[in-house]
Scaffold this active site. Structure first.
Site, PDB file in Angstrom:
ATOM      1  N   TYR A  13      42.251  40.139  39.372  1.00 29.78           N
ATOM      2  CA  TYR A  13      40.935  40.558  40.123  1.00 29.78           C
ATOM      3  C   TYR A  13      40.888  40.134  41.448  1.00 29.78           C
ATOM      4  O   TYR A  13      40.645  40.811  42.459  1.00 29.78           O
ATOM      5  CB  TYR A  13      40.005  40.030  39.164  1.00 29.78           C
ATOM      6  CG  TYR A  13      38.551  40.451  39.835  1.00 29.78           C
ATOM      7  CD1 TYR A  13      37.945  41.545  39.773  1.00 29.78           C
ATOM      8  CD2 TYR A  13      37.893  39.758  40.640  1.00 29.78           C
ATOM      9  CE1 TYR A  13      36.797  42.206  39.998  1.00 29.78           C
ATOM     10  CE2 TYR A  13      36.555  40.035  41.015  1.00 29.78           C
ATOM     11  CZ  TYR A  13      36.048  41.159  40.838  1.00 29.78           C
ATOM     12  OH  TYR A  13      34.854  41.620  41.397  1.00 29.78           O
TER      13      TYR A  13
ATOM     14  N   SER B 190      34.757  40.968  47.211  1.00 30.33           N
ATOM     15  CA  SER B 190      34.014  39.962  46.169  1.00 30.33           C
ATOM     16  C   SER B 190      34.251  38.639  46.754  1.00 30.33           C
ATOM     17  O   SER B 190      35.172  38.660  47.493  1.00 30.33           O
ATOM     18  CB  SER B 190      34.879  39.840  44.519  1.00 30.33           C
ATOM     19  OG  SER B 190      34.396  38.967  43.827  1.00 30.33           O
TER      20      SER B 190
END
Length: 244
Positions: A155, A142
């Site tokens: 995350y 990401s």
């Protein structure tokens, strides 16, 4: 850019980037093994695959559980005999909150799915590909894995870890004929991000908009193809310039 007769395993195939990639792979000639925790959504992706004339199977599983990972790898080999492409994609977001308020339970679950799940997938699929002396792996990291992501500490930590695993695997297994790369999407319109406010243009980088899942899947299918045959250990941003 055909992937004709390739066997592709996709985790997180029940929606978003995973579903788009699954449909993209069958367009390129792959047979697909669809893996998702959500049986209903996973079977819906399989229905869409079949509707488009593709060949595939669905395997329900939790990528953070070693036995479930062994199950989907075994099912792929039993059904199709090999694993040529592995899109190690499953992930969850976790509720946004300040780091000091981030619950231990949320942190453990996010790390279990996003980082341990990628590790377990690598652990078992790399063994298959090593026997074959060939294979292509694309991990989903990401933009949050290469820059700061306020309120998404777990995350971000998990995705930084995916980048590290990708680089390690690429160095260790490149000599064995296996390419390992990662994609780093920015904001993408999926079920996972449906509760997030993605309307602020500045938060979406210079292009001032989030991506569609298809825009990520297009890059994933390219990396899986022979046209990307010299890509190994690459951490590919697909974020509209967000991390530039």
């Amino acid at each position: 850019m055909s992937l004709s007769n390739h066997i592709a395993v996709i985790t997180g195939a029940g929606g978003g980037i995973g579903r788009s990639a699954s449909l993209r792979f069958i367009e390129k000639g792959c047979c697909v093994v669809l893996v998702d925790f959500d049986e209903k959504e996973g079977k819906e992706t399989l229905r869409l695959v079949k509707e488009k004339g593709g060949e595939g199977i669905f395997v329900q599983g939790d990528v953070s559980m070693n036995a479930d990972v062994e199950k989907y790898v075994l099912k792929a080999r039993e059904t199709y005999g090999s694993i040529d492409v592995f899109f190690n994609n499953a992930g969850i977001l976790g509720a946004p909150t300040l780091l000091a308020d981030y619950s231990e339970e949320t942190f453990d679950r996010v790390i279990a799915v996003n980082l341990k799940g990628v590790f377990l997938g690598l652990k078992h699929v790399l063994k298959v590909m090593e026997e074959q002396r060939s294979g292509i792996i694309i991990n989903t990291a990401s933009a949050a894995g290469i820059h700061s992501e306020p309120y998404l500490g777990g995350y971000s930590a998990s995705k930084h870890g995916v980048v590290g695993l990708t680089k390690t695997a690429a160095v260790e297994y490149g000599p064995k004929g296996i390419r390992v790369n990662a994609v780093c999407p920015g904001g993408v319109v999926t079920n996972m991000t449906k509760d997030m406010d993605m309307s602020n243009p500045e938060q979406n980088g210079p292009l001032r908009r989030p991506a569609s899942p298809d825009e990520i899947a297009n890059v994933v299918s390219f990396i899986a193809s022979d046209e990307a045959s010299y890509m190994n250990g690459s951490i590919v941003t697909i974020d509209g310039g967000l991390t530039t």
